[in-house]
Design a protein around this motif. Structure first.
Motif, PDB file in Angstrom:
ATOM      1  N   ASN A  12      93.819  26.537 -65.776  1.00 39.38           N
ATOM      2  CA  ASN A  12      93.490  25.221 -66.311  1.00 39.38           C
ATOM      3  C   ASN A  12      92.669  24.464 -65.275  1.00 39.38           C
ATOM      4  N   ALA A  13      92.217  23.287 -65.636  1.00 41.31           N
ATOM      5  CA  ALA A  13      91.388  22.507 -64.717  1.00 41.31           C
ATOM      6  C   ALA A  13      92.153  22.048 -63.486  1.00 41.31           C
ATOM      7  N   ASP A  14      93.483  21.985 -63.592  1.00 37.36           N
ATOM      8  CA  ASP A  14      94.273  21.467 -62.477  1.00 37.36           C
ATOM      9  C   ASP A  14      94.984  22.538 -61.668  1.00 37.36           C
ATOM     10  N   ARG A  15      95.169  23.743 -62.219  1.00 39.10           N
ATOM     11  CA  ARG A  15      95.893  24.765 -61.477  1.00 39.10           C
ATOM     12  C   ARG A  15      95.722  26.123 -62.151  1.00 39.10           C
ATOM     13  N   ALA A  16      96.086  27.155 -61.408  1.00 38.49           N
ATOM     14  CA  ALA A  16      96.093  28.519 -61.925  1.00 38.49           C
ATOM     15  C   ALA A  16      97.449  29.142 -61.618  1.00 38.49           C
ATOM     16  N   PHE A  17      97.983  29.936 -62.558  1.00 35.53           N
ATOM     17  CA  PHE A  17      99.301  30.526 -62.372  1.00 35.53           C
ATOM     18  C   PHE A  17      99.430  31.751 -63.272  1.00 35.53           C
ATOM     19  N   ARG A  18     100.287  32.688 -62.865  1.00 36.57           N
ATOM     20  CA  ARG A  18     100.528  33.883 -63.657  1.00 36.57           C
ATOM     21  C   ARG A  18     101.436  33.549 -64.826  1.00 36.57           C
ATOM     22  N   GLY A  19     101.169  34.177 -65.991  1.00 37.09           N
ATOM     23  CA  GLY A  19     102.037  33.937 -67.123  1.00 37.09           C
ATOM     24  C   GLY A  19     101.496  34.531 -68.406  1.00 37.09           C
ATOM     25  N   ASP A  20     102.244  34.309 -69.460  1.00 38.72           N
ATOM     26  CA  ASP A  20     101.877  34.746 -70.809  1.00 38.72           C
ATOM     27  C   ASP A  20     101.537  33.522 -71.649  1.00 38.72           C
ATOM     28  N   VAL A  21     100.765  33.749 -72.700  1.00 33.03           N
ATOM     29  CA  VAL A  21     100.440  32.684 -73.658  1.00 33.03           C
ATOM     30  C   VAL A  21     100.780  33.201 -75.046  1.00 33.03           C
ATOM     31  N   LEU A  22     101.662  32.486 -75.738  1.00 32.70           N
ATOM     32  CA  LEU A  22     102.081  32.864 -77.088  1.00 32.70           C
ATOM     33  C   LEU A  22     101.446  31.922 -78.094  1.00 32.70           C
ATOM     34  N   CYS A  23     100.778  32.501 -79.080  1.00 32.27           N
ATOM     35  CA  CYS A  23     100.112  31.715 -80.119  1.00 32.27           C
ATOM     36  C   CYS A  23     100.718  32.054 -81.473  1.00 32.27           C
ATOM     37  N   PHE A  24     100.965  31.019 -82.257  1.00 28.21           N
ATOM     38  CA  PHE A  24     101.422  31.209 -83.633  1.00 28.21           C
ATOM     39  C   PHE A  24     100.538  30.370 -84.535  1.00 28.21           C
ATOM     40  N   GLY A  25      99.960  31.011 -85.543  1.00 32.20           N
ATOM     41  CA  GLY A  25      98.972  30.296 -86.350  1.00 32.20           C
ATOM     42  C   GLY A  25      97.800  29.916 -85.462  1.00 32.20           C
ATOM     43  N   ASP A  26      97.411  28.650 -85.544  1.00 32.65           N
ATOM     44  CA  ASP A  26      96.245  28.216 -84.762  1.00 32.65           C
ATOM     45  C   ASP A  26      96.613  27.412 -83.522  1.00 32.65           C
ATOM     46  N   LYS A  27      97.898  27.491 -83.114  1.00 38.16           N
ATOM     47  CA  LYS A  27      98.352  26.701 -81.972  1.00 38.16           C
ATOM     48  C   LYS A  27      98.986  27.574 -80.887  1.00 38.16           C
ATOM     49  N   ILE A  28      98.967  27.048 -79.672  1.00 32.89           N
ATOM     50  CA  ILE A  28      99.720  27.628 -78.574  1.00 32.89           C
ATOM     51  C   ILE A  28     101.148  27.109 -78.674  1.00 32.89           C
ATOM     52  N   VAL A  29     102.109  28.022 -78.713  1.00 26.96           N
ATOM     53  CA  VAL A  29     103.499  27.596 -78.907  1.00 26.96           C
ATOM     54  C   VAL A  29     104.367  27.823 -77.672  1.00 26.96           C
ATOM     55  N   ALA A  30     103.887  28.619 -76.711  1.00 25.34           N
ATOM     56  CA  ALA A  30     104.664  28.813 -75.482  1.00 25.34           C
ATOM     57  C   ALA A  30     103.731  29.310 -74.387  1.00 25.34           C
ATOM     58  N   VAL A  31     104.002  28.841 -73.166  1.00 22.59           N
ATOM     59  CA  VAL A  31     103.278  29.297 -71.976  1.00 22.59           C
ATOM     60  C   VAL A  31     104.319  29.520 -70.892  1.00 22.59           C
ATOM     61  N   GLY A  32     104.363  30.708 -70.324  1.00 24.04           N
ATOM     62  CA  GLY A  32     105.355  30.978 -69.298  1.00 24.04           C
ATOM     63  C   GLY A  32     105.395  32.448 -68.936  1.00 24.04           C
ATOM     64  N   GLU A  33     106.342  32.811 -68.095  1.00 27.87           N
ATOM     65  CA  GLU A  33     106.461  34.198 -67.656  1.00 27.87           C
ATOM     66  C   GLU A  33     107.378  34.985 -68.572  1.00 27.87           C
ATOM     67  N   GLN A  34     106.987  36.218 -68.855  1.00 28.44           N
ATOM     68  CA  GLN A  34     107.796  37.181 -69.612  1.00 28.44           C
ATOM     69  C   GLN A  34     108.329  36.567 -70.909  1.00 28.44           C
ATOM     70  N   LEU A  35     107.422  36.016 -71.683  1.00 28.25           N
ATOM     71  CA  LEU A  35     107.806  35.398 -72.956  1.00 28.25           C
ATOM     72  C   LEU A  35     108.231  36.449 -73.974  1.00 28.25           C
ATOM     73  N   ASP A  36     109.182  36.089 -74.808  1.00 28.63           N
ATOM     74  CA  ASP A  36     109.544  36.933 -75.944  1.00 28.63           C
ATOM     75  C   ASP A  36     108.534  36.726 -77.057  1.00 28.63           C
ATOM     76  N   ALA A  37     108.285  37.791 -77.815  1.00 34.43           N
ATOM     77  CA  ALA A  37     107.357  37.710 -78.940  1.00 34.43           C
ATOM     78  C   ALA A  37     107.869  38.580 -80.072  1.00 34.43           C
ATOM     79  N   PRO A  38     107.566  38.229 -81.311  1.00 32.17           N
ATOM     80  CA  PRO A  38     107.985  39.062 -82.451  1.00 32.17           C
ATOM     81  C   PRO A  38     107.413  40.471 -82.339  1.00 32.17           C
ATOM     82  N   ALA A  39     108.104  41.425 -82.954  1.00 41.71           N
ATOM     83  CA  ALA A  39     107.683  42.820 -82.880  1.00 41.71           C
ATOM     84  C   ALA A  39     106.308  43.036 -83.497  1.00 41.71           C
ATOM     85  N   ASN A  40     105.945  42.195 -84.470  1.00 42.70           N
ATOM     86  CA  ASN A  40     104.663  42.371 -85.166  1.00 42.70           C
ATOM     87  C   ASN A  40     103.529  41.581 -84.521  1.00 42.70           C
ATOM     88  N   ALA A  41     103.769  40.996 -83.361  1.00 51.41           N
ATOM     89  CA  ALA A  41     102.728  40.196 -82.707  1.00 51.41           C
ATOM     90  C   ALA A  41     101.601  41.088 -82.199  1.00 51.41           C
TER      91      ALA A  41
END
Length: 463
Positions: A12-41
């Motif tokens: 991002n403009a303010d910092r950089a960090f390791r992690g996952d990005v989870l998107c559902f539909g047209d939005k970002i719904v979670a940002v963090g490390e080792q996120l859970d995701a549905p099997a069909n993702a």
């Protein structure tokens, strides 16, 4: 539809960090490390890569009727090319004819833009003035999500706004909570210089930069900034191309004035030697306004981006084929002005800016998306990777390379001002509104998938 981007470095403009990005539909719904995701993702492995907000190109002209012709890229082909380069949102321009209703022109452009593959929004140009323009500006802000109005200080006898129009439109924009933007070139000076060159028999593309020296840009930038200061309105200067204009912006900002500047990818890396080519098709292919400048201007623009006095990067994407450009073969003033770049902007800025150490990855994000989103009131919907933001993302391989060529580009027009340049740092995946639309050279753009982005007004001084 669920997509997860795993194992990248989120920037991002303010910092950089390791992690996952989870998107559902047209939005970002979670940002963090080792996120859970549905099997069909849908899973995108971003290991060893950066994950950044999708780019915002603040200055494009798709399907533009100009100088007796129409640009080669329409809203579908142009936005699709942008997606291939990591740009997920464009800011295009509604340009009414003199005496044409702003609302009528706006409806025309909205109709053309329905085929867009990526998101889009509009600046609306004020090319003339009467009370109907005053009223239309209000309607556009309140009902149509427009919060910026463009003013051409160039193109005499066509769409040039005189000082009366600038003053009245700037004041109206302030009332409405909108921001004026300007194409800063002294149109009268340009016209006179053009006529003198033609009278001397200098008719080819090499005359183009001679008719638009840095001084004509600097004069107009200073004038627009002075008008904005008197009226108390912010102002945004598009396609700043020379050190003198940057100096005007820097002086004003040092005194606390709200002045913003935009740099084009082309102006950052291409110099005016292109107009001296003996290949007239090549020289005409580089005709845009303001023109490409000498190398010391490029150094100044990079300093402006790094120092925070230039805020956004754009392209002025406005493509014409060689046959269209040849309309000015015997008279350079008839060459349709415009070059491409929406597909290449992100890679050019990364390669020349980040790889050289001029910009950090976070500063790259700032000048390719975040600042644009903030200046034009799309933030935090756009320009940031956080929960609730639009799922517009680019996965970026800092070691990937591409040699730019018109033969392999997705954009139309058959010409590329960056021809033959090998860039290091390219997108491997682009996600727009939660959909994977580009993957390692495979463009999956869908006509009509793009959305119009409403931009609310800023704080107003009156209704």
């Amino acid at each position: 539809m669920t997509t997860i981007i795993r194992g990248g470095t989120i920037v991002n403009a303010d910092r950089a960090f390791r992690g996952d990005v989870l998107c559902f539909g047209d939005k970002i719904v979670a940002v963090g490390e080792q996120l859970d995701a549905p099997a069909n993702a849908t899973v995108i492995d971003a290991g060893g890569q950066y994950v950044m907000p999708g780019g915002i190109d603040t200055h494009t002209h798709m399907q533009l009727p100009f100088m007796g012709t129409v640009t080669a890229d329409d809203f579908f082909t142009g936005t699709a090319a942008g997606l291939a380069g990591g740009t997920t949102t464009i800011m295009d321009f509604v340009i009414p004819d003199p005496k044409q209703s702003l609302l009528e022109a706006y409806r025309t452009w909205r109709g053309w833009a329905r085929k867009s593959a990526g998101d889009y929004t509009f600046h609306v140009a004020v090319t003339w003035w009467d009370e109907s323009v005053h009223a239309d500006m209000g309607t556009l802000v309140r009902e149509h999500g427009v919060n910026s109005f463009k003013h051409f200080m160039a193109y005499k006898n066509a769409i040039m706004a005189d000082d009366e129009t600038l003053v009245k439109s700037f004041r109206r924009a302030l009332e409405l909570g909108a921001i004026p933007t300007v194409h800063a070139e002294n149109g009268e000076l340009v016209y006179q210089l053009q006529q003198e060159l033609l009278q001397k028999g200098i008719t080819g593309a090499r005359a183009h930069p001679l008719s638009r020296p840095p001084e004509v840009e600097a004069e107009a930038a200073n004038r627009a900034i002075a008008i904005a200061k008197v009226l108390g309105t912010p102002v945004y200067i598009v396609h700043v191309s020379c050190a003198e204009s940057l100096e005007a912006i820097t002086r004003a900002r040092a005194k606390g004035q709200r002045v913003y500047g935009e740099a084009l990818a082309g102006h950052l890396v291409i110099d005016d030697s292109v107009y001296a080519s003996e290949d007239e098709d090549f020289a005409r292919g580089h005709v845009m306004s303001p023109p490409f400048r000498g190398k010391h201007h490029q150094a100044a623009l990079w300093q402006g981006l790094r120092g925070g006095n230039l805020h956004t990067t754009a392209t002025d994407h406005c493509t014409f084929c060689a046959e269209q450009k040849a309309a000015g073969a015997d008279n350079f003033t008839r060459i349709p002005n415009g070059c491409g770049g929406v597909e290449e902007r992100m890679a050019i800025v990364w390669d020349a800016g980040v790889n050289s150490g001029t910009l950090t990855p976070s500063e790259f994000v700032r000048v390719t998306s975040t600042n644009a989103a903030q200046i034009f009131n799309m933030y935090p919907r756009k320009g940031v990777i956080e929960v609730g933001a639009d799922a517009d993302l680019v996965v970026w391989d800092p070691n990937g390379t591409r040699t730019i060529s018109a033969k392999t580009q997705f954009a139309k027009g058959g010409f590329n001002v960056f021809e033959g340049r090998t860039v290091r740092g390219i997108p491997t995946h682009t996600i727009a509104a939660g959909k994977l639309v580009f993957e390692r050279g495979d463009l999956r753009a869908e006509e009509g998938a793009g959305r119009h982005i409403d931009r609310p007004a800023f704080t107003t001084t009156q209704a």
